[in-house]
Write a protein that holds these residues in place. Structure first.
Motif, PDB file in Angstrom:
ATOM      1  N   ASN A 173      -1.441   2.254   9.808  1.00 52.32           N
ATOM      2  CA  ASN A 173      -2.349   3.175   9.123  1.00 52.32           C
ATOM      3  C   ASN A 173      -2.215   3.048   7.606  1.00 52.32           C
ATOM      4  O   ASN A 173      -3.215   3.081   6.872  1.00 52.32           O
ATOM      5  CB  ASN A 173      -2.052   4.606   9.559  1.00 52.32           C
ATOM      6  CG  ASN A 173      -3.117   5.590   9.105  1.00 52.32           C
ATOM      7  OD1 ASN A 173      -4.307   5.361   9.295  1.00 52.32           O
ATOM      8  ND2 ASN A 173      -2.687   6.687   8.502  1.00 52.32           N
ATOM      9  N   ASP A 174      -0.982   2.880   7.136  1.00 48.84           N
ATOM     10  CA  ASP A 174      -0.754   2.708   5.700  1.00 48.84           C
ATOM     11  C   ASP A 174      -1.440   1.446   5.172  1.00 48.84           C
ATOM     12  O   ASP A 174      -2.104   1.469   4.131  1.00 48.84           O
ATOM     13  CB  ASP A 174       0.750   2.637   5.403  1.00 48.84           C
ATOM     14  CG  ASP A 174       1.450   3.970   5.592  1.00 48.84           C
ATOM     15  OD1 ASP A 174       0.757   5.000   5.638  1.00 48.84           O
ATOM     16  OD2 ASP A 174       2.694   3.972   5.698  1.00 48.84           O
ATOM     17  N   ARG A 202      -6.089   7.660  10.429  1.00 50.81           N
ATOM     18  CA  ARG A 202      -7.360   7.066  10.852  1.00 50.81           C
ATOM     19  C   ARG A 202      -7.472   7.135  12.371  1.00 50.81           C
ATOM     20  O   ARG A 202      -6.468   7.094  13.082  1.00 50.81           O
ATOM     21  CB  ARG A 202      -7.432   5.597  10.399  1.00 50.81           C
ATOM     22  CG  ARG A 202      -7.497   5.416   8.897  1.00 50.81           C
ATOM     23  CD  ARG A 202      -7.379   3.948   8.503  1.00 50.81           C
ATOM     24  NE  ARG A 202      -7.443   3.791   7.056  1.00 50.81           N
ATOM     25  CZ  ARG A 202      -8.562   3.574   6.376  1.00 50.81           C
ATOM     26  NH1 ARG A 202      -9.712   3.471   7.029  1.00 50.81           N
ATOM     27  NH2 ARG A 202      -8.554   3.458   5.069  1.00 50.81           N
ATOM     28  N   GLU A 241      -5.233   1.143   4.541  1.00 46.48           N
ATOM     29  CA  GLU A 241      -5.778   1.718   3.314  1.00 46.48           C
ATOM     30  C   GLU A 241      -6.310   0.622   2.393  1.00 46.48           C
ATOM     31  O   GLU A 241      -7.243   0.838   1.634  1.00 46.48           O
ATOM     32  CB  GLU A 241      -4.691   2.524   2.580  1.00 46.48           C
ATOM     33  CG  GLU A 241      -4.275   3.815   3.256  1.00 46.48           C
ATOM     34  CD  GLU A 241      -5.347   4.883   3.158  1.00 46.48           C
ATOM     35  OE1 GLU A 241      -5.693   5.274   2.040  1.00 46.48           O
ATOM     36  OE2 GLU A 241      -5.849   5.310   4.220  1.00 46.48           O
ATOM     37  N   CYS A 242      -5.705  -0.553   2.472  1.00 51.78           N
ATOM     38  CA  CYS A 242      -6.057  -1.644   1.549  1.00 51.78           C
ATOM     39  C   CYS A 242      -6.612  -2.888   2.233  1.00 51.78           C
ATOM     40  O   CYS A 242      -7.224  -3.726   1.563  1.00 51.78           O
ATOM     41  CB  CYS A 242      -4.816  -2.053   0.742  1.00 51.78           C
ATOM     42  SG  CYS A 242      -4.132  -0.742  -0.284  1.00 51.78           S
ATOM     43  N   ALA A 247      -0.601   6.471   3.656  1.00 50.24           N
ATOM     44  CA  ALA A 247      -1.927   7.046   3.876  1.00 50.24           C
ATOM     45  C   ALA A 247      -1.851   8.571   3.881  1.00 50.24           C
ATOM     46  O   ALA A 247      -0.865   9.157   4.321  1.00 50.24           O
ATOM     47  CB  ALA A 247      -2.491   6.544   5.202  1.00 50.24           C
ATOM     48  N   THR A 248      -2.886   9.197   3.388  1.00 49.76           N
ATOM     49  CA  THR A 248      -2.911  10.665   3.316  1.00 49.76           C
ATOM     50  C   THR A 248      -3.415  11.299   4.606  1.00 49.76           C
ATOM     51  O   THR A 248      -3.209  12.490   4.827  1.00 49.76           O
ATOM     52  CB  THR A 248      -3.809  11.121   2.147  1.00 49.76           C
ATOM     53  OG1 THR A 248      -5.118  10.548   2.309  1.00 49.76           O
ATOM     54  CG2 THR A 248      -3.229  10.651   0.811  1.00 49.76           C
ATOM     55  N   PRO A 277       0.827  -1.205   0.000  1.00 50.47           N
ATOM     56  CA  PRO A 277       0.000   0.000   0.000  1.00 50.47           C
ATOM     57  C   PRO A 277       0.865   1.259   0.000  1.00 50.47           C
ATOM     58  O   PRO A 277       1.979   1.271   0.533  1.00 50.47           O
ATOM     59  CB  PRO A 277      -0.793  -0.105   1.315  1.00 50.47           C
ATOM     60  CG  PRO A 277      -0.733  -1.548   1.690  1.00 50.47           C
ATOM     61  CD  PRO A 277       0.586  -2.036   1.189  1.00 50.47           C
TER      62      PRO A 277
END
Length: 393
Positions: free
Chosen positions: A140-141, A41, A144-145, A37-38, A34
């Motif tokens: 967190n990254d 969360r 995302e997926c 993350a932008t 992945p």
């Protein structure tokens, strides 16, 4: 006799070769990772503590040092008398159930039902853990997926040969049972801590009819139950090699039997479900489910090794060629075991502990022989190694 011996030899040799094949295939697999993350969360960190919170302050300290800010911590102090050493913090809620829960799964459910807000992600930690400062950001990254992610547990203590042997097994299983299956498109097994889930997925498991029925008694292998549930729902459990959780390893020989009794109980309880997952996956063409079921049903390593040795001795008298096949398969297994340790840069104390493996196996055999005596026992393993995160980072 010859037909039975041949069949058992084929099964045993296949099991021994399976891990080697998985390792080789994983070296050429290249799963998509992945992207970063932008945004952060909202995470709930659940810390389950049973009878003692002595190590919780060190874990909290490691969490507060994280390169991440959007989280809230829930410490479930189950049957813990004194929580005065846990300092108050705006990001912390300490929960003390009115009656003893005596179950990790019940503690997790208790935390979820007492969330101070709706969290996107829930992470489960043990009270003896420490987390790397990038652990939450790494999770967190991957969120995302993936709806479920297992981080990599590494030892926070290697000061005894027992701890080194315990870590040796963790290193091997981290790669063969978790990282390799994930790289090959299947699901990682879960380790019991260092796990991140979509909160909605966790809630659907905790409030499922199957789990509600289990809440009345002693629950073994909650991580296996949840992993099966996730795979049955068609989700993949990712394994994040760079999301580090430091875990306390066994310090003394007398701890081995108690921990392994709990693990063996979990294994045998899970065996039927694992076989069912593989069978259903085969019928429906779900390769990932088949692979996950086979890995979950894989026997404890010491049983496989002892069984191979016994079968080899028997084969010598009835069919020497079968004994040669077993010796060759065993050699492949041993080479793969050592290769995995090398591949994952196992620390020096782990290599030095190799000569003590027979002692570790003997303690596990003792645990297997007394399984029937521990019906209804929660079988908690006491942890007391106080280590600050600066000492292991």
């Amino acid at each position: 006799m010859t037909v039975l011996l041949t069949a058992l030899t084929c099964i045993c040799a296949s099991l021994l070769l399976f891990s080697s094949i998985v390792t080789i295939l994983s070296l050429i697999a290249n799963p998509k990772k992945p992207t970063s993350a932008t945004e952060e969360r909202d995470m709930a960190l659940i810390i389950t503590a049973y009878k003692s919170v002595d190590l919780v302050p060190q874990l909290l300290s490691s969490i507060y040092r994280s390169n991440y800010s959007n989280y809230h911590v829930y410490v479930v102090a189950d049957d813990c008398q004194d929580c005065r050493d846990i300092e108050e913090n705006p990001k912390l809620t300490v929960l003390k159930p009115a009656t003893a829960l005596s179950s990790k799964l019940k503690s997790i459910k208790y935390a979820v039902t007492n969330y101070v807000r709706n969290h996107d992600t829930s992470i489960v930690l043990d009270s003896d853990n420490l987390v790397h400062r990038d652990f939450l950001a790494e999770m967190n990254d991957y969120r995302e997926c993936f709806k479920a992610v297992q981080g990599r547990r590494v030892a926070k203590n290697l000061d005894t040969f027992v701890a080194s042997l315990d870590e040796m097994g963790e290193i091997y299983h981290n790669y063969v049972d978790k990282y390799a299956p994930y790289k090959l498109g299947s699901s990682s097994n879960l380790s019991g801590s260092g796990m991140a889930f979509s909160t909605s997925l966790l809630e659907s498991f905790l409030f499922s009819e199957e789990v509600e029925q289990l809440m009345e008694g002693v629950i073994y292998g909650e991580d296996k139950l949840f992993a099966n549930f996730i795979v049955e729902k068609g989700h993949q459990i990712a394994y994040h090699y760079d999301a580090l959780v430091y875990d306390e390893k066994l310090e003394k020989k007398d701890q081995i039997k108690r921990q392994r009794i709990r693990w063996f109980k979990s294994y045998f309880i899970n065996l039927q479900t694992a076989a069912s997952l593989a069978g259903v996956g085969l019928l429906k063409g779900r390769v990932g489910s088949v692979f996950f079921g086979v890995v979950s049903a894989f026997p404890p390593l010491f049983l496989l090794v002892l069984g191979t040795g016994l079968l080899t001795l028997i084969a010598v008298f009835f069919n020497p060629w079968l004994s040669l096949i077993l010796v060759g398969a065993a050699a492949s297994f041993v080479f793969n075991f050592l290769f995995v340790l090398w591949l994952t840069n196992a620390p020096k104390p782990v290599w030095n502990a190799l000569v003590k493996i027979p002692l570790f196996m003997f303690e596990q055999l003792k645990a297997m022989l007394v399984l029937h005596r521990h019906k209804g026992d929660f079988l908690v393993t006491q942890h007391s190694k106080s280590v600050n995160v600066e000492e292991v980072n």
